[in-house]
Design an enzyme around this catalytic site. Structure first.
Site, PDB file in Angstrom:
ATOM      1  N   CYS A 130       0.360  -1.099  -0.151  1.00 57.16           N
ATOM      2  CA  CYS A 130       0.306   0.033  -0.319  1.00 57.16           C
ATOM      3  C   CYS A 130       1.083   1.341   0.075  1.00 57.16           C
ATOM      4  O   CYS A 130       0.644   2.481  -0.736  1.00 57.16           O
ATOM      5  CB  CYS A 130      -0.813   0.215   1.329  1.00 57.16           C
ATOM      6  SG  CYS A 130      -0.373   0.107   2.800  1.00 57.16           S
ATOM      7  N   HIS A 244      -3.177   6.373   4.165  1.00 56.55           N
ATOM      8  CA  HIS A 244      -1.753   6.840   4.756  1.00 56.55           C
ATOM      9  C   HIS A 244      -0.922   7.661   4.096  1.00 56.55           C
ATOM     10  O   HIS A 244      -1.232   8.318   3.287  1.00 56.55           O
ATOM     11  CB  HIS A 244      -0.663   5.820   4.126  1.00 56.55           C
ATOM     12  CG  HIS A 244      -1.031   4.416   4.585  1.00 56.55           C
ATOM     13  ND1 HIS A 244      -1.566   3.892   5.620  1.00 56.55           N
ATOM     14  CD2 HIS A 244      -0.401   3.074   4.267  1.00 56.55           C
ATOM     15  CE1 HIS A 244      -1.691   2.524   5.789  1.00 56.55           C
ATOM     16  NE2 HIS A 244      -0.557   2.092   4.507  1.00 56.55           N
TER      17      HIS A 244
END
Length: 342
Positions: A130, A244
Site C-alpha cells: 500500500c 496513509h
C-alpha cells in the site's frame, strides 16, 4: 453473457476483500459468477452484493474451479498455499499479499505506471504494498521529467494497514481515553496507538530497516524498471483510521523546474493536486488523511525544492495522502483486473 468473467475473492470477509467487492460494483466490473472464499469459520455467511446474495465458501483448491479471475486478499501463507491452485485451474490471479511480489516470474503492477507488464503474466500478477503504491503514483510523472535516482521517504501509516483488527483496536483505545477507562492491551500493534506513534512496521529486514521500509525500494525498483534506485524509508504507524500519508524527497538525474513538476502532477492519472498555502481552508492548502479516505486518488501538495540538495535544481520534496484500503490495495487490484479484460 459471454463477456462476463467469473470472479473469486480469497479473503473476502477481511477489510481489503470487502473493499474489493465495493470496487467491483462501483466500477461496473462484468462479474458473471461471484465466489467469496474465506476461512472455515466464515463459511456459510451470506453477503449482499449488487442485488445478489452470495454465500461465503471455505477456501479450498477446488473452490477455484471455473473461475476466470481471482482477487487475493489473504495473508502470505494462505496465498502461497492456495493461489497457485487457482492458476492450475485456469484462473488469472491478482494477489494483494507479499508472497509473489518480488518473484521475477510475476509482474508487479500499478496501472498508472507499468500497465504493460500485465501482458507477460503466467497466471499470477502481484499487487504492490500500500505505501509503495501511494508513494509511486505521484513519483512516476516526476521521474518521467527528470529521471529519479534516489528517494527519501517517511510514511505515516493508518491503522487500516493492520486490517479490521487494527482499526477496531484504535477505536477501542480512543473510546477508553475519552471515558477515562484503562486502554485495552494492544494486540494488533506493538503498543497503544491512540495518542502515540509507533516507528516500526514489520520486522527487521536489512541493516536496521524493517520489512515494510525495504518494500519501497525493492518494489519500486521492479515497478518503475529502475534496478539502481536508492531509497531511504522510515515507516511510522500513526493514530489515523485510514489513508496513509507520505513525505517524499526525490533526487533526479536532470534538473526539474518546479512549475513543470506541478504541471506534470496536475495532469497525472490517479493524482489530485492540492497545493495552495494561501487557500482559506486548510483542506484546500494540502492533502490530509481525513479528506483522502474513501476515494481513489493520491492527493499531492507541499511541492517545493529540496534545499538540502547541493544541486538544488535536481531535488524536489512533496507530501501525499491516499486511502490505504482503496488505491493502496483493493482499487489497484480491480484496476489490474480491468487490464485483463483488454
Amino acid at each position: 453473457m459471454s463477456d462476463t468473467k467469473n470472479v473469486a475473492i480469497l479473503g473476502a470477509t477481511g477489510a481489503v476483500g470487502t473493499q474489493m467487492l465495493t470496487c467491483l460494483a462501483e466500477r461496473d466490473f462484468p462479474v458473471g459468477e461471484l465466489r467469496l472464499l474465506a476461512s472455515a469459520r466464515s463459511a456459510g455467511k451470506r453477503i449482499e452484493w449488487n442485488g445478489r446474495e452470495v454465500t461465503v465458501q471455505e477456501a479450498r483448491p477446488e473452490a477455484f474451479e471455473g473461475m476466470d479471475i481471482v482477487l487475493g486478499a489473504a495473508g502470505d501463507e494462505q496465498a502461497k498455499e492456495l493461489l497457485p491452485e487457482a492458476v492450475r485451474r485456469g484462473a488469472t490471479v491478482v494477489d494483494n499479499s507479499h508472497a509473489f511480489r518480488l518473484d521475477p516470474e510475476v509482474p508487479l503492477v500499478v496501472p498508472e505506471i507499468n500497465a504493460e507488464d500485465v501482458a507477460w503474466n503466467k497466471g499470477l500478477i502481484a499487487n504492490p504494498n500500500c505505501a509503495t503504491i501511494i508513494g509511486l503514483v505521484p513519483t512516476w510523472p516526476l521521474h518521467k521529467l527528470g529521471g529519479v535516482t534516489r528517494m527519501v521517504v517517511s510514511t505515516y501509516q493508518a491503522a487500516s494497514g493492520a486490517g479490521v483488527s487494527g482499526m477496531n483496536e484504535l477505536e477501542s483505545e480512543i473510546e477508553a481515553l475519552g471515558t477515562g477507562k484503562p486502554s485495552p492491551e494492544p494486540k494488533a500493534f506493538a503498543d497503544q496507538l491512540a495518542s502515540n506513534l509507533i516507528p516500526q512496521i514489520g520486522g527487521e529486514k536489512f541493516e536496521g530497516y524493517t520489512s515494510e521500509e525495504m518494500k519501497m525500494q525493492n518494489e519500486g525498483r521492479k515497478i518503475m524498471h529502475l534496478p539502481e534506485l536508492r531509497v531511504n524509508c522510515t515507516c511510522v504507524r500513526v493514530p489515523v483510521m485510514r489513508s496513509h500519508s507520505e513525505s517524499i524527497t526525490l533526487e533526479f538525474e536532470r534538473p526539474v523546474p518546479l512549475e513543470d513538476a506541478r504541471a506534470a502532477l496536475a495532469d497525472a492519472p490517479g493524482v489530485k493536486l492540492v497545493d495552495d498555502l494561501d487557500a482559506e481552508a486548510a483542506r484546500d492548502r494540502f492533502p490530509m488523511p481525513l479528506y483522502t479516505s474513501d476515494q481513489d486518488l493520491i492527493w499531492v501538495g507541499r511541492i517545493r525544492r529540496d534545499i538540502s540538495n547541493p544541486d538544488v535544481g535536481r531535488g524536489i520534496t512533496f507530501w501525499c495522502c491516499g486511502d490505504q484500503i482503496r488505491k493502496g490495495a483493493a482499487t489497484n487490484a480491480v484496476q489490474i483486473a480491468e487490464l485483463l479484460l483488454k
